[in-house]
Design an enzyme around this catalytic site. Structure first.
Site, PDB file in Angstrom:
ATOM      1  N   CYS A 154      -9.583 -20.844 -11.656  1.00  0.00           N
ATOM      2  CA  CYS A 154      -8.137 -20.596 -11.539  1.00  0.00           C
ATOM      3  C   CYS A 154      -7.792 -19.123 -11.773  1.00  0.00           C
ATOM      4  O   CYS A 154      -6.623 -18.741 -11.714  1.00  0.00           O
ATOM      5  CB  CYS A 154      -7.392 -21.466 -12.546  1.00  0.00           C
ATOM      6  N   ASP A 276     -53.149  -6.865 -33.583  1.00  0.00           N
ATOM      7  CA  ASP A 276     -53.956  -6.811 -34.817  1.00  0.00           C
ATOM      8  C   ASP A 276     -53.893  -5.431 -35.456  1.00  0.00           C
ATOM      9  O   ASP A 276     -54.087  -5.282 -36.646  1.00  0.00           O
ATOM     10  CB  ASP A 276     -55.425  -7.133 -34.497  1.00  0.00           C
ATOM     11  N   LYS A 332     -60.535 -20.472 -37.906  1.00  0.00           N
ATOM     12  CA  LYS A 332     -59.226 -19.834 -38.128  1.00  0.00           C
ATOM     13  C   LYS A 332     -58.242 -20.809 -38.749  1.00  0.00           C
ATOM     14  O   LYS A 332     -57.450 -20.451 -39.620  1.00  0.00           O
ATOM     15  CB  LYS A 332     -58.649 -19.331 -36.798  1.00  0.00           C
ATOM     16  N   LYS A 336     -56.564 -19.785 -42.237  1.00  0.00           N
ATOM     17  CA  LYS A 336     -55.135 -19.439 -42.239  1.00  0.00           C
ATOM     18  C   LYS A 336     -54.254 -20.596 -42.687  1.00  0.00           C
ATOM     19  O   LYS A 336     -53.029 -20.486 -42.691  1.00  0.00           O
ATOM     20  CB  LYS A 336     -54.728 -18.942 -40.849  1.00  0.00           C
TER      21      LYS A 336
END
Ligand SMILES: Cc1cc2nc3c(=O)[nH]c(=O)nc-3n(C[C@H](O)[C@H](O)[C@H](O)COP(=O)(O)O)c2cc1C
Length: 384
Positions: A154, A276, A332, A336
């Protein structure tokens, strides 16, 4: 996994200007394997032609007065009934039990979840009668997705636009999937971090962020409250996606942003390719002449740091390995302290597909699939 595959989706179209966008939505549903039936109101025909809708669907209905009694026969087979655009009128009829044409009678006869996408002028949307009506529909267990803000047909600006096709499809898929996460906070990292070498050069990697986007999307579909923390990536997000995106540059930035949210995190998906190494950066652009010595330093190891702070959080790690994938991923995961670890090969970087192994306490599974499929496999493993 595509939740739309083989599902019967009934799409009700009303006389809102955004009805002209519905053919694009139907095409997406068909591409994803859905069987699509359409009901349109007399006023909807002013904005979307029955002929176009017939080509893009598996049947269009526009009259109560057919021998098949469509408001009963079509609705009973539908897995989901989506109304878009849901105009002011149909929301009023649905919330007050009026059934005076095919669409409103079909809504009355449908005994499962309805998904409404309202779209209208913002003053109509904000009208307290309309707001009360959508609150009531929500209280009955139906889904009503708020419209987007922006320029309206509109000529005004405000809240009332039909969301993007991507968002319409996403919400349709979500309505078909069980709520596995129940609004749990899912934090997803993705893309590659980058470390400045000089004002214009970086140490980085080819991560695209595709894996993170797939995880974020699937966590949202499964009912998660999702935030993406993104390093450098190659994907332009749709403005209408319903999860937050925070951009970061370095590994240290990413670590700090995770820590800011850590106490609230329920699930962490660490799919970013974190550098890293960082580098002592040069304040001015390095000249081409002469020898160049880059002094690299070990970067923060985010998962190792998080292991020390882990409480309720479920942590999913990613490991990219050129060889000994299973043994290295397992090693890993233990080092971790991850709850689930995904090992994948370097050719996954930047690609739409990936292969490797998922290891968790409940066992291991090899995969070779799209990143979207992998994201769903991970969620299923977490929730199995
Ligand atoms: C040009 C034009 C555009 C319209 N756009 C909308 C709209 O976007 N949303 C809305 O709720 N109503 C809109 N309307 C009003 C509806 O068409 C009107 O309420 C009608 O009665 C709806 O009928 P239906 O629900 O049976 O389709 C529009 C009307 C016109 C003339």
């Amino acid at each position: 996994m595509d939740p739309l595959s083989g599902k019967v989706i009934l799409v009700g179209i009303t006389g809102g200007i955004a009805a002209f966008k519905v053919p694009f939505f139907l095409r997406e549903l068909k591409d994803k394997g859905a069987i699509v039936k359409v009901i349109l109101t007399e006023n909807a025909k002013k904005f979307a032609s029955k002929e176009v809708l017939s080509v893009l669907s598996d049947g269009v209905f526009d009259s109560l007065w057919e021998a098949s009694i469509p408001h009963i026969s079509v609705t009973e087979k539908a897995d989901l009934f989506v109304i878009l655009p849901a105009d002011y009128n149909i929301i009023g009829k649905a919330s007050s039990g009026i059934a005076d044409d095919l669409l409103s009678s079909s809504i009355a006869a449908y005994n499962k979840k309805l998904l409404f996408f309202p779209s209208m002028n913002s003053r109509m949307f904000e009208n307290p009668i309309f707001q009360k009506n959508i609150d009531y529909l929500r209280s009955c267990g139906h889904l009503v997705v708020d419209p987007s803000s922006g320029p309206l047909a509109c000529g005004e600006e405000g809240k009332g636009r039909l969301p993007s096709i991507t968002r319409l499809v996403l919400e349709t898929e979500k309505a078909l999937i069980p709520d596995l996460f129940n609004n749990a906070f899912c934090l997803v990292t993705g893309g590659g971090t980058r470390e400045k070498i000089d004002p214009v050069r970086y140490l980085t990697n080819g991560s695209s962020g595709k894996m993170a986007y797939s995880i974020a999307r699937n966590c949202y579909l499964a009912g998660g409250n999702v935030e993406l923390i993104l390093g450098r990536n190659t994907i332009a997000p749709d403005a209408d996606i319903p999860y937050r995106i925070t951009s970061v540059e370095t590994a240290q930035d990413m670590f700090e942003k995770i820590m800011d949210r850590w106490k609230d995190v329920d699930y962490l998906f660490m799919s970013a390719a974190v550098s890293d190494f960082t580098v002592s950066s040069f304040p001015k652009k390095i000249k081409k002449t002469g020898k160049l010595d880059l002094k690299l330093k070990r970067n923060v190891d985010i998962l190792t740091e998080l292991k020390k702070k882990k409480k309720k959080q479920f942590v999913v790690g990613f490991s990219l390995e050129s060889e000994n994938l299973k043994a290295s991923t397992l090693k890993k995961m233990k080092e971790k302290g991850c709850d689930l670890m995904v090992g994948n090969f370097p050719d996954s970087i930047g690609s739409n597909n990936t292969s490797g192994i998922i290891i968790s306490n409940s066992g291991e599974e090899e995969f070779s699939c799209s990143k979207d499929e992998l994201a769903w496999k991970i969620i299923k493993k977490i929730k199995s």
